[in-house]
Design an enzyme around this catalytic site. Structure first.
Site, PDB file in Angstrom:
ATOM      1  N   ALA A   9      59.853   6.924  -6.074  1.00  0.00           N
ATOM      2  CA  ALA A   9      58.695   7.195  -5.205  1.00  0.00           C
ATOM      3  C   ALA A   9      57.735   8.140  -5.921  1.00  0.00           C
ATOM      4  O   ALA A   9      57.372   9.188  -5.395  1.00  0.00           O
ATOM      5  CB  ALA A   9      59.173   7.800  -3.888  1.00  0.00           C
ATOM      6  N   THR A  88      60.686   6.773 -17.342  1.00  0.00           N
ATOM      7  CA  THR A  88      61.234   6.285 -18.612  1.00  0.00           C
ATOM      8  C   THR A  88      60.778   7.245 -19.714  1.00  0.00           C
ATOM      9  O   THR A  88      59.885   6.942 -20.487  1.00  0.00           O
ATOM     10  CB  THR A  88      60.702   4.866 -18.915  1.00  0.00           C
ATOM     11  OG1 THR A  88      59.266   4.861 -18.735  1.00  0.00           O
ATOM     12  CG2 THR A  88      61.316   3.830 -18.025  1.00  0.00           C
ATOM     13  N   THR A  90      60.610  10.014 -22.995  1.00  0.00           N
ATOM     14  CA  THR A  90      60.936   9.916 -24.409  1.00  0.00           C
ATOM     15  C   THR A  90      62.296  10.575 -24.619  1.00  0.00           C
ATOM     16  O   THR A  90      62.572  11.635 -24.050  1.00  0.00           O
ATOM     17  CB  THR A  90      59.861  10.662 -25.231  1.00  0.00           C
ATOM     18  OG1 THR A  90      58.588  10.126 -24.872  1.00  0.00           O
ATOM     19  CG2 THR A  90      60.078  10.476 -26.727  1.00  0.00           C
ATOM     20  N   CYS A 272      51.654   8.873 -19.781  1.00  0.00           N
ATOM     21  CA  CYS A 272      51.927   7.576 -20.414  1.00  0.00           C
ATOM     22  C   CYS A 272      51.506   7.436 -21.868  1.00  0.00           C
ATOM     23  O   CYS A 272      52.267   6.917 -22.673  1.00  0.00           O
ATOM     24  CB  CYS A 272      51.253   6.469 -19.613  1.00  0.00           C
ATOM     25  SG  CYS A 272      51.906   6.338 -17.947  1.00  0.00           S
ATOM     26  N   LYS A 335      43.306  15.163 -16.038  1.00  0.00           N
ATOM     27  CA  LYS A 335      41.986  14.585 -15.774  1.00  0.00           C
ATOM     28  C   LYS A 335      41.579  14.990 -14.368  1.00  0.00           C
ATOM     29  O   LYS A 335      42.405  15.534 -13.627  1.00  0.00           O
ATOM     30  CB  LYS A 335      41.987  13.066 -15.936  1.00  0.00           C
ATOM     31  CG  LYS A 335      42.883  12.394 -14.900  1.00  0.00           C
ATOM     32  CD  LYS A 335      43.211  10.944 -15.151  1.00  0.00           C
ATOM     33  CE  LYS A 335      42.138   9.969 -15.131  1.00  0.00           C
ATOM     34  NZ  LYS A 335      42.592   8.587 -14.836  1.00  0.00           N
TER      35      LYS A 335
END
Ligand code: NAI
Length: 480
Positions: A9, A88, A90, A272, A335
């Site tokens: 979530a 996911t 590194t 990402c 951002k």
């Protein structure tokens, strides 16, 4: 009634499923997570992530056909389609450390799906994963399947934080990859029908599994590459007297290039870009393609260069030392319009300034003090693991204060660094800020949002990335 369950979530699972629920009233959507606090927040008035328009979508369907729950197994058991949208990160240790994707969370989700399932299911990769992950997931599922048929689809998410709801309502494309078998094609069709509730058919692209997985990594690599390209130009602009805004406008008017994503800045961030490029680099290396790996690595190197170049500009302009000087940091999120700080360039800039013993006063309209303190003391890549697995931060650092107002942050400061392009920073009363700062007063605009001429008229010494340099800065060396 078709039932969808989404495991994870987070920034992707929450908004994506809320929009599916809104657009498909005939589908029941459950979003599940192991994090109790995250689910509690999704069920409250204070959602766990800030995203314009999200509140409204959640309010319209929560409790009707949209549910948030920690009962992961129950909802997976009941679902026809299971999306997996877990993190996911590194890898930090072992084979591929610092590059490869850590699929621990994905694998445990897949094993749990195999354990609890009693009926056929479509399992959808929503997380960004390395190419060929579907094959591994397929093996885990089929070896534990007890006669149940699982179809794996890759449906990478292309939303951008800050505009997630808009992107989900009106996506450039939806990408669905599946096996080229009759079963795989049928699963693709089923998922396509979900999106077809609101996405025009021609924008729903179908491919094989590997193309879908690789397209997501490729798209992020291309996007990040544009930013590194314009940032590389910004350094050359400063050296030559060109203005990066004029250069990027001139370049972007070429329709083959286009104007988007060509803004020079202190660097890209977010959860990402770096992670996915590192992952791409690792995949290239594993496939015996070192030249291709080197090519993409350079995108990250320029990003790191841009951040340290910015820090060097600040330090060298201020007589080569910021020790005990107060520097106001305006903006900490990676951002505007998001509270997300994962891999934000502000972390490296702040660490660089702290390394030179500056005192920082940080203000961001959406980021909490607790988050900022954690970000500044965390090891690289730890942010993408659950909080209970992260090392605890040392006692609060006295050199960093977090305040809730830009004027408070800049009071008695020697310099101001603008690190996020929040709209409110464009319209601050810079005269008032100047009057309350120590002199000479500096502004370092890492997002090119202030009117340099106006600020210079007030009396500031201004540095704006890629713009012709103030005479003050010209003689100051700023090589990284
Ligand atoms: P996130 O960290 O916000 O959310 C992931 C959630 O998964 C966490 O709440 C975590 O508690 C939960 N989780 C982990 N293991 C679990 C398990 N076994 N069972 C139940 N819940 C579990 O991550 P975010 O940003 O939503 O990203 C998820 C994936 O989507 C990543 O692969 C990311 O690369 C990808 N992605 C992210 C985008 C973004 O803008 N954030 C955009 C497109 C893709």
């Amino acid at each position: 009634m078709v039932k969808i369950c989404c495991i994870g979530a987070g920034y992707v699972g929450g908004p994506t499923m809320a929009v599916i629920a809104l657009k498909c009233p005939s589908i029941e959507v459950a979003v599940v997570d192991i994090s109790k606090s995250r689910i509690a927040a999704w069920n409250s008035d204070q959602l766990p992530i800030y995203e314009p328009g999200l509140d409204n979508v959640v309010k319209q369907c929560r409790g009707k056909n949209l549910f948030f729950s920690t009962d992961v197994e129950k909802h997976v058991f009941e679902a026809d389609i299971v999306f997996v949208s877990v993190n996911t990160p590194t890898k930090t240790r072992g084979l591929g450390a610092g590059k490869a994707a850590d699929l621990t969370y994905w694998e445990s989700a897949a094993r749990m799906i195999a354990d609890v399932s009693k009926s056929d299911k479509i399992v959808v990769e929503k997380s960004t994963v390395p190419v060929k992950t579907a094959e591994a997931i397929e093996k885990i599922l089929t070896h534990n399947a007890k006669g149940i048929n699982f179809q794996i689809l890759s449906n990478p998410e292309f939303l951008a934080e800050g505009t997630a709801i808009q992107d989900l309502f009106n996506p450039d494309r939806v990408l669905i990859g599946g096996r080229e078998t009759p079963g795989g094609q049928k699963a693709i069709q089923t998922l396509k029908e979900v999106y077809a509730h609101w996405v025009p058919e021609e924008r729903i692209l179908t491919t094989n599994l590997w193309s879908a997985e690789l397209s997501k990594l490729a798209a992020n690599a291309f996007l990040a590459q544009r930013i590194s390209s314009v940032n590389a130009m910004s350094a050359l602009c400063e050296a030559t007297g060109a203005n990066v805004k004029q250069v990027s406008f001139a370049v972007g008017t070429d329709t083959r290039i286009g104007p988007k994503f060509l803004n020079a800045s202190v660097g890209f961030g977010g959860s990402c870009f770096q992670k996915d490029i590192l992952n791409l680099v690792y995949i290239c290396e594993c496939n015996g393609l070192p030249e291709v790996a080197e090519y993409w690595k350079q995108v990250i190197k320029i990003n790191d260069y841009q951040k340290s170049r910015f820090v060097n500009r600040v330090v060298s302009s201020m007589f080569n030392t910021v020790a005990n000087k107060k520097i106001a940091i305006l903006g900490f999120a990676f951002k505007k319009d998001t509270g997300d700080t994962r891999e934000t360039p502000a972390i490296d800039v702040c660490k660089g300034l702290l390394g030179d013993k500056a005192r920082l006063s940080i203000y961001d309209p959406q980021v909490t003090e607790d988050q900022i303190q954690r970000d500044l003391w965390m090891n690289k890549f730890d942010w993408d693991h659950p909080i209970h697995l992260q090392p605890t931060s040392p006692t609060t650092e006295k050199k960093v204060s977090v305040v809730w107002d830009a004027y408070e942050a800049t009071k008695d400061a020697d310099g101001v660094c603008i690190l996020t392009e929040w709209d409110e920073f464009k319209n601050l009363d810079y005269q008032k800020i100047y009057d309350n700062m120590r002199k000479p007063a500096f502004v370092f605009d890492g997002r090119n949002i202030v009117d340099m001429d106006k600020l210079r008229e007030i009396g500031f010494i201004v540095y704006s990335i890629g713009k012709p340099l103030d005479p003050w800065l010209k003689d100051m060396p700023a090589v990284a």
